[in-house]
Scaffold this active site. Structure first.
Site, short mmCIF file in Angstrom:
data_model
loop_
_atom_site.label_atom_id
_atom_site.label_comp_id
_atom_site.label_asym_id
_atom_site.label_seq_id
_atom_site.Cartn_x
_atom_site.Cartn_y
_atom_site.Cartn_z
N HIS A 137 -3.05 7.02 2.15
CA HIS A 137 -2.62 5.81 2.85
C HIS A 137 -3.30 5.73 4.22
O HIS A 137 -4.20 4.92 4.43
CB HIS A 137 -1.10 5.82 3.00
CG HIS A 137 -0.54 4.56 3.57
ND1 HIS A 137 -1.26 3.41 3.76
CD2 HIS A 137 0.73 4.26 4.01
CE1 HIS A 137 -0.48 2.47 4.28
NE2 HIS A 137 0.72 2.97 4.45
N HIS B 110 -9.68 -3.73 -1.87
CA HIS B 110 -8.35 -3.90 -1.29
C HIS B 110 -7.49 -4.66 -2.29
O HIS B 110 -7.97 -5.55 -2.99
CB HIS B 110 -8.43 -4.68 0.03
CG HIS B 110 -7.20 -4.54 0.88
ND1 HIS B 110 -6.06 -5.28 0.66
CD2 HIS B 110 -6.93 -3.73 1.93
CE1 HIS B 110 -5.15 -4.95 1.56
NE2 HIS B 110 -5.65 -4.02 2.33
N ASP C 63 -10.98 -0.10 6.78
CA ASP C 63 -11.24 1.32 7.05
C ASP C 63 -12.72 1.65 7.15
O ASP C 63 -13.09 2.72 7.63
CB ASP C 63 -10.61 2.19 5.94
CG ASP C 63 -9.11 2.03 5.87
OD1 ASP C 63 -8.47 2.19 6.93
OD2 ASP C 63 -8.58 1.74 4.78
#
Length: 364
Positions: A164, A203, A259
Site C-alpha cells: 500500500h 491504478h 508513485d
C-alpha cells in the site's frame, strides 16, 4: 499550526523506542499514545455519544492534523540521533515540518520557500484518494465506536504495508535495478514475460494517465533545480515513454501513477526511502479524519462485519488432545481422511535452551 505540540508523555514513549525502529512504527506508537492523553474524547471513557458534538469532532481532527507532522519529525530524528525542533506556529504546514527537521532549534532559520512549496504540493496530492486499503481500515475501526486516534492508527498501520504505502520506494528500487536507459528494452521484455514487475504503473481508479503524476513530474523538475538532478529521472522518463508507446501496456491501461515520480522527488529532497511512507501518512491524516467524520454523520452506519464465504471442510470430528499428536505424525486430518501437506502442523522440536532449563533441578 495550533495543536502541533505533543504531550511530554508521548515524547517519553517515543524516546524509549530503539534508535533503529522503522519511522512508521514510531508514528504508530505516537498516535496510540495520544489516544491515552485525551480521555475526555474517548467513547470508552466519556460515553458513546461524545462524538455527537461537532465541536469535539473538530477538536480531534485539528489535534491529529497538527500533531502528525511533529510525530513525523520526531521519527525522522530518531534515526539521526538529533532532537526535532519545536513547532513554529508562525509557519505554514509544510514549511513548519521542514523547520522541525532542519533548523536545529534556531528561531531565525527559514526553509527554502520553493522546497516548502514543492512539499506542500506533494502533501495536497496525497491527502485523500477515495476508499483505499487504509481508509477502509479507518472506517472499519470507527464503526466499532473506538476513539479516533486508535482508528487513525489502524489506518496508518495498513498504510505501513509495502503493498500500500511502499509503492514509491519500490519504484526507486526498480529504477536502480534497471541501471541505465540502454537496459530498458530488456526490462520491458522481462515485464511482458512476467519475469519482472513494473512498479508505478496502473491504478484501479485511473484507466489513463494519473493526473497527479503529471503534476509531480513538474514538481520534480523544480526540486532538481535546487537539489541537483537525480540521474534516475532519465531512466524514469525513458521507461515511461517506452511503456506508453507499447501496445502491451496501453491495451492494459497501464499508465504512470502518483508513485512513479514521487519517490524521486523525496529522494532529491534528502529523505531516506524508509521515510517515504511517513511522507504519505502525514497528509493522508486529512483524508482519514474526513472519512471518520462522514461515518459519524451517516445515520445508516453500523458496526462493519464483512460476510464470509466459507469454502473449507463442512464437518470436522473432534479429536481428543492426546490423539492429536499421533494423528499429526501419521498424516491423518481431523476429518478422518489422509491429511494434505497444508493440513499437517509443523512440529517444532524443543530448543537447546529449553533442554538446558529442564535438565536442571526443580524446574517449573
Amino acid at each position: 499550526m495550533s495543536h502541533s505540540g505533543v504531550p511530554k508523555i508521548v515524547e517519553d514513549v517515543i524516546n524509549a523506542m530503539p534508535h533503529d525502529a522503522h519511522p512508521m512504527a514510531i508514528i504508530l506508537t505516537g498516535l496510540t499514545a495520544l489516544s491515552g492523553c485525551h480521555p475526555e474524547q474517548n467513547p470508552a471513557l466519556a460515553g458513546q455519544n461524545v462524538y455527537k458534538s461537532r465541536e469535539v469532532q473538530d477538536q480531534q481532527i485539528a489535534r491529529l492534523i497538527g500533531k502528525i507532522s511533529t510525530l513525523a519529525a520526531m521519527a525522522y530524528h530518531k534515526a539521526t540521533g538529533r532532537v526535532a525542533a519545536r513547532p513554529n506556529q508562525r509557519m505554514g504546514f509544510a514549511e513548519n515540518f521542514l523547520y522541525m527537521l532542519d533548523s536545529n532549534g534556531s528561531p531565525t532559520y527559514r526553509p527554502n520557500p520553493k522546497l516548502a512549496r514543492a512539499l506542500e504540493i506533494m502533501f495536497i496530492l496525497h491527502q485523500e484518494h477515495e476508499m483505499n486499503c487504509s481508509t477502509a481500515a479507518c472506517r472499519h475501526l470507527a464503526s466499532s465506536g473506538v476513539d479516533v486516534y486508535t482508528a487513525v492508527a489502524g489506518a496508518v498501520g495498513a498504510l505501513y504495508g509495502p503493498l500500500h504505502g511502499g509503492a514509491n520506494e519500490a519504484v526507486l528500487r526498480m529504477l536502480e535495478r534497471i541501471g541505465s536507459v540502454e537496459n530498458i528494452p530488456g526490462f520491458i521484455a522481462g515485464v511482458k514475460a512476467k519475469r519482472e514487475k513494473l512498479f508505478g504503473f496502473g491504478h484501479r481508479v485511473y484507466k489513463n494517465f494519473d493526473p497527479r503524476a503529471k503534476i509531480i513530474r513538474g514538481v520534480a523538475e523544480d526540486v532538481f533545480k535546487i537539489a541537483g538532478r537525480d540521474p534516475l529521472i532519465e531512466i524514469a522518463i525513458a521507461l515511461q515513454d517506452a511503456a506508453l508507446s507499447d501496445e502491451y501496456f496501453v491495451s492494459r491501461k497501464l499508465y504512470p501513477n502518483v508513485d512513479f515520480y514521487s519517490g524521486l522527488v523525496y529522494r532529491a529532497m534528502g529523505f531516506p526511502p524508509e521515510f517515504f511512507t511517513v511522507l504519505f501518512a502525514i497528509p493522508r491524516i486529512v483524508g482519514y479524519t474526513a472519512h471518520w467524520r462522514e461515518s459519524l454523520s451517516d445515520p445508516d452506519t453500523k458496526i462493519l462485519r464483512p460476510q464470509q464465504d466459507y469454502r473449507g471442510v463442512w464437518l470436522r470430528h473432534y479429536a481428543p488432545l492426546d490423539q492429536r499428536q499421533q494423528q499429526a505424525q501419521s498424516g491423518i486430518a481431523y476429518t478422518g481422511k489422509p491429511a494434505s501437506a497444508a493440513d499437517k502442523p509443523v512440529i517444532k522440536p524443543p530448543s537447546n535452551a529449553f533442554r538446558r532449563r529442564v535438565a536442571g533441578e526443580n524446574w517449573m
